[in-house]
Scaffold this motif. Structure first.
Motif, PDB file in Angstrom:
ATOM      1  N   ASP A 247       5.948   7.080   3.132  1.00  0.00           N
ATOM      2  CA  ASP A 247       5.254   7.308   1.865  1.00  0.00           C
ATOM      3  C   ASP A 247       5.203   8.824   1.636  1.00  0.00           C
ATOM      4  OD1 ASP A 247       3.600   7.514  -0.310  1.00  0.00           O
ATOM      5  OD2 ASP A 247       1.957   6.334   0.550  1.00  0.00           O
TER       6      ASP A 247
ATOM      7  N   GLY B 243       2.499   4.439  -2.249  1.00  0.00           N
ATOM      8  CA  GLY B 243       2.119   5.148  -3.470  1.00  0.00           C
ATOM      9  C   GLY B 243       3.094   4.879  -4.601  1.00  0.00           C
ATOM     10  N   GLU B 244       2.865   5.565  -5.730  1.00  0.00           N
ATOM     11  CA  GLU B 244       3.713   5.352  -6.901  1.00  0.00           C
ATOM     12  C   GLU B 244       5.085   5.997  -6.747  1.00  0.00           C
ATOM     13  OE1 GLU B 244       1.699   6.625 -10.383  1.00  0.00           O
ATOM     14  OE2 GLU B 244       0.082   5.125 -10.233  1.00  0.00           O
TER      15      GLU B 244
ATOM     16  N   ASN C 267       0.808  -1.232   0.000  1.00  0.00           N
ATOM     17  CA  ASN C 267       0.000   0.000   0.000  1.00  0.00           C
ATOM     18  C   ASN C 267       0.836   1.275   0.000  1.00  0.00           C
ATOM     19  OD1 ASN C 267      -2.268  -1.732   0.158  1.00  0.00           O
ATOM     20  ND2 ASN C 267      -2.216  -1.657   2.402  1.00  0.00           N
TER      21      ASN C 267
ATOM     22  N   ALA D 107       3.648  10.646  -0.461  1.00  0.00           N
ATOM     23  CA  ALA D 107       2.343  11.188  -0.824  1.00  0.00           C
ATOM     24  C   ALA D 107       1.483  11.461   0.407  1.00  0.00           C
ATOM     25  CB  ALA D 107       1.624  10.220  -1.765  1.00  0.00           C
ATOM     26  N   THR D 108       1.602  10.605   1.421  1.00  0.00           N
ATOM     27  CA  THR D 108       0.757  10.747   2.611  1.00  0.00           C
ATOM     28  C   THR D 108       1.535  11.151   3.854  1.00  0.00           C
ATOM     29  OG1 THR D 108       1.020   8.407   3.194  1.00  0.00           O
ATOM     30  CG2 THR D 108      -0.789   8.980   1.711  1.00  0.00           C
TER      31      THR D 108
END
Length: 717
Positions: A700, A639-640, A637, A702-703
């Motif tokens: 991560d 991100g890219e 889980n 992104a988050t």
């Protein structure tokens, strides 16, 4: 229990084969029963002290006690206080086990006497016992369930376990196959009577419809069989009863700590053992007195008056066996639970006599009104809630299983009572033990989850996502070959492997066991320099778990115990998950063995691959200072964007230390949605030889969510 098909998993990877030898990884050896030279034995003596009202006495120290071993005063080398009032297990499933030394842990054996009890009494005793194990025991207590009948002898239904659901199921069914409906668990140590998802609700409503009728029918058959006996035959049954209970008592000696045997029975005619009580109104007593006064002894059955001397001797030996095993019998007169008895019933009175004799002879009590069962046993729970554990060392013992008497004294106020084990048996050769003793030894170590280092054992157990309900947890067990071979001269090496997993409520969720037989006649040197690496697996749901592993040489009894906490995430959520770093075994030195759990095909892909390369992970990586170790990070889980990866090296005490270098080499394609694998390398440059923990933090971008994982490593000389 849900078990996936497994056969194809290791077909191409781990056949039984011998690999090149190498150095064993270093690991701190935990203290066990024996320390230093093998002729030094540590003896642990749990002591309970209560006041006039049965309340535990707190605040005592080692200087308050004196221990004598066969009259010789021993120096107290270690002193611990275990107060259950201050111990409350938290979210960690290992906290309860690690909070109490095994010798100070309370053990309760619920023993149902099916031969000397009526069906109605047994049914109600089951209800009382079920309530006791589910609601009265402390979370750290262990309990076991056993049934005794003359037809089948003593049957251990569930061994000493923290799993209340399995205990309740054993109490409900009393081991009757017809009530298990073909769902038996093939557990050799008897932690599980059946699959853990059956009857695990724990409440009274969990009892299956019709269960009481089946139990009642079965017990009625036993009752009618007993009712056809003549007195001589009854004496034979009493002799068999005494012998059976003596066998139980002797086997309990292998379980460390004090045992409370809660014996559910109506008893039998006590005059068979104790003789007939004086009663001037009894016609038979009048006739006997008449003949005795005239010297006509041949007209009198002296056994009827004074009791059978042979039976008395057998019963005394049985009670002595309980005392020597540090087991106290709390006899529960379950005739008080019957709806059809009269208070003045003579048979009930006689049954109480023998139950009192048994309990009093072992230091226990007769619980007469079993409708108040929880209250009466509550006194025992209260009085044993504080334990003082005294330890001394003895280096002058013969290892022949002989019994040595102990005496513990303390300078205490008047009215205070002290309770302790009456003595101990010296060690005896493992091969002389009864098979059930060997089983109880292994089960006790598994239940305690206390490290034991006769055999160095390392464990790796990461959870992989396979579905929404259960995670696939491969278990890598590394066993030191030199330790396995100590004292072993035979060409065949039998190695017992037991692995169980409990959840945060102490329930057994899955297990695997296997005996691995190796021919070491042509490869002993290689095994001594390396060891055995075993691959098994478990299937468990989300939550905190404790994986418990025991490895034992089945000939010598040398044992290694290790445990590992495994937190299975909820894979159906979208939160990031990072598994422990997996170091490649670059210098294989192991005999590799796979699990054997049946002949079904396997639906789970072998998880340890990267870029199509199959590797075997190291449970405890060992790296020379100048070497570079390859490793794989598995995450879910993310991100890219490429995540940020930071590492910290910590000492054995948990403090961060300088040294070592870590580099992510590649983010690989897995072909599995939501799953990432990162190829990395680590160099231990600048680290002194010793044990460390490599901690990896993955963020991560992104988050901003960060997840940490870690693995123990050893830096070699």
């Amino acid at each position: 229990m849900h078990l996936m098909p497994r056969a194809a998993l290791f077909t191409s990877l781990l056949p039984l084969l011998l690999l090149a030898p190498g150095a064993s990884s270093a690991q701190d050896e935990p203290a066990g029963e024996f320390e230093g030279a093998e002729d030094v034995v540590e003896v642990r003596v749990p002591v309970n002290v209560v006041d006039d009202d049965g309340n535990p006495v707190r605040g005592l120290t080692a200087s308050d006690f004196t221990v004598r071993d066969e009259g010789e005063e021993r120096e107290i080398t270690d002193f611990e206080v275990v107060d259950l009032k201050t111990i409350r297990p938290g979210s960690s499933p290992s906290r309860a086990e690690n909070a109490i030394p095994p010798a100070a842990r309370r053990h309760f054996l619920l023993l149902f006497d099916l031969s000397f009890s009526t069906p109605g009494s047994i049914i109600r005793a089951q209800e009382a016992a079920r309530e006791f194990v589910l609601n009265e025991l402390h979370p750290t207590d262990l309990a076991a369930v056993m049934a005794f009948s003359h037809q089948q002898g003593a049957q251990l239904l569930v061994t000493f376990t923290p799993d209340r659901a399995q205990l309740a199921r054993a109490i409900d069914t009393l081991g009757l196959p017809s009530l298990l409906a073909g769902r038996h668990s093939p557990d050799p140590l008897r932690f599980l009577i059946e699959a853990p998802d059956v009857g695990a609700g724990g409440g009274a409503a969990g009892r299956e419809a019709g269960i009481e009728e089946v139990i009642r029918d079965r017990l009625t058959v036993l009752e009618r069989t007993m009712g056809r006996m003549e007195k001589a035959y009854e004496r034979g049954k009493v002799s068999a009863w005494a012998s059976g209970l003596e066998g139980i008592a002797k086997i309990l000696a292998s379980v460390e700590g004090r045992k409370q045997v809660v014996y559910f029975s109506e008893g039998f005619d006590g005059s068979l053992v104790l003789g007939r009580a004086a009663d001037p109104l009894n016609e038979q007593a009048k006739m006997d007195q008449f003949y005795l006064e005239r010297g006509q002894y041949w007209m009198v059955d002296t056994d009827d008056i004074y009791g059978n001397s042979a039976l008395q001797g057998e019963v005394r030996e049985m009670m002595q066996a309980f005392r020597r095993s540090d087991a106290v019998v709390q006899a529960v007169d379950i005739s008080g639970l019957r709806a059809d008895y009269m208070p003045a019933d003579e048979g009930r009175q006689r049954g109480q006599e023998v139950l009192f004799y048994l309990a009093d002879g072992t230091g226990g009590s007769l619980l007469e009104n079993s409708n108040d069962f929880e209250h009466q046993l509550g006194r025992i729970l209260k009085s044993s809630s504080v334990t003082y554990l005294l330890t001394f060392r003895a280096d002058d013992l013969e290892r022949d299983g002989s019994y040595r008497k102990l005496e513990v004294k303390a300078d205490l106020p008047r009215g205070t009572q002290i309770s302790h084990r009456a003595g101990y048996h010296t060690p005896r050769p493992f091969e002389e033990l009864h098979p059930l003793e060997k089983s109880l030894l292994a089960a006790d170590s598994i239940a305690a989850a206390a490290p034991r280092g006769d055999i160095e054992v390392s464990v790796l157990a990461p959870p992989f996502r396979t579905g929404k309900e259960l995670a696939y947890v491969p278990v890598i067990i590394e066993m030191d070959g030199g330790d396995l071979l100590v004292g072993h001269e035979e060409e065949q090496l039998p190695v017992e492997i037991y692995t169980y997993v409990t959840d945060d409520e102490g329930r057994m969720r899955d297990f695997f066991t296997q005996v691995v037989g190796l021919d070491v006649s042509g490869g002993r040197d290689s095994l001594e320099k390396g060891g055995i690496k075993y691959y098994g697996h478990l299937e468990i749901g989300a939550g905190a778990h404790l994986v418990r592993v025991l490895v034992r040489n089945a000939e010598t009894g040398r044992t290694g115990v290790a445990s590992m906490e495994v937190d299975v995430p909820g894979f159906d959520s979208e939160e990031p998950v990072v598994l422990p770093p997996f170091f490649f075994e670059e210098d294989p030195r192991w005999i590799l063995v796979r699990e054997n759990r049946g002949s079904q095909g396997d639906s789970v892909v072998y998880p340890f691959t990267v870029n199509g390369e199959i590797y075997v992970p190291s449970a405890r990586p060992s790296l020379p200072p100048g070497d570079e170790g390859r490793l794989c990070l598995v995450a879910y889980n993310l991100g890219e964007e490429d995540p940020e990866v930071e590492t910290t090296i910590r000492s054995a005490s948990g403090e961060p230390v300088e040294g070592g270098s870590f580099e992510v080499v590649e983010r690989t394609a897995t072909g599995i949605s939501g799953m990432d694998k990162f190829l990395a390398r680590f160099q231990p440059r600048g680290l002194d030889p010793g044990g460390y923990v490599l901690e990896v933090a993955v963020t991560d971008p992104a988050t901003g969510i960060q997840r940490r994982s870690s693995v123990p490593i050893d830096v070699l000389n």
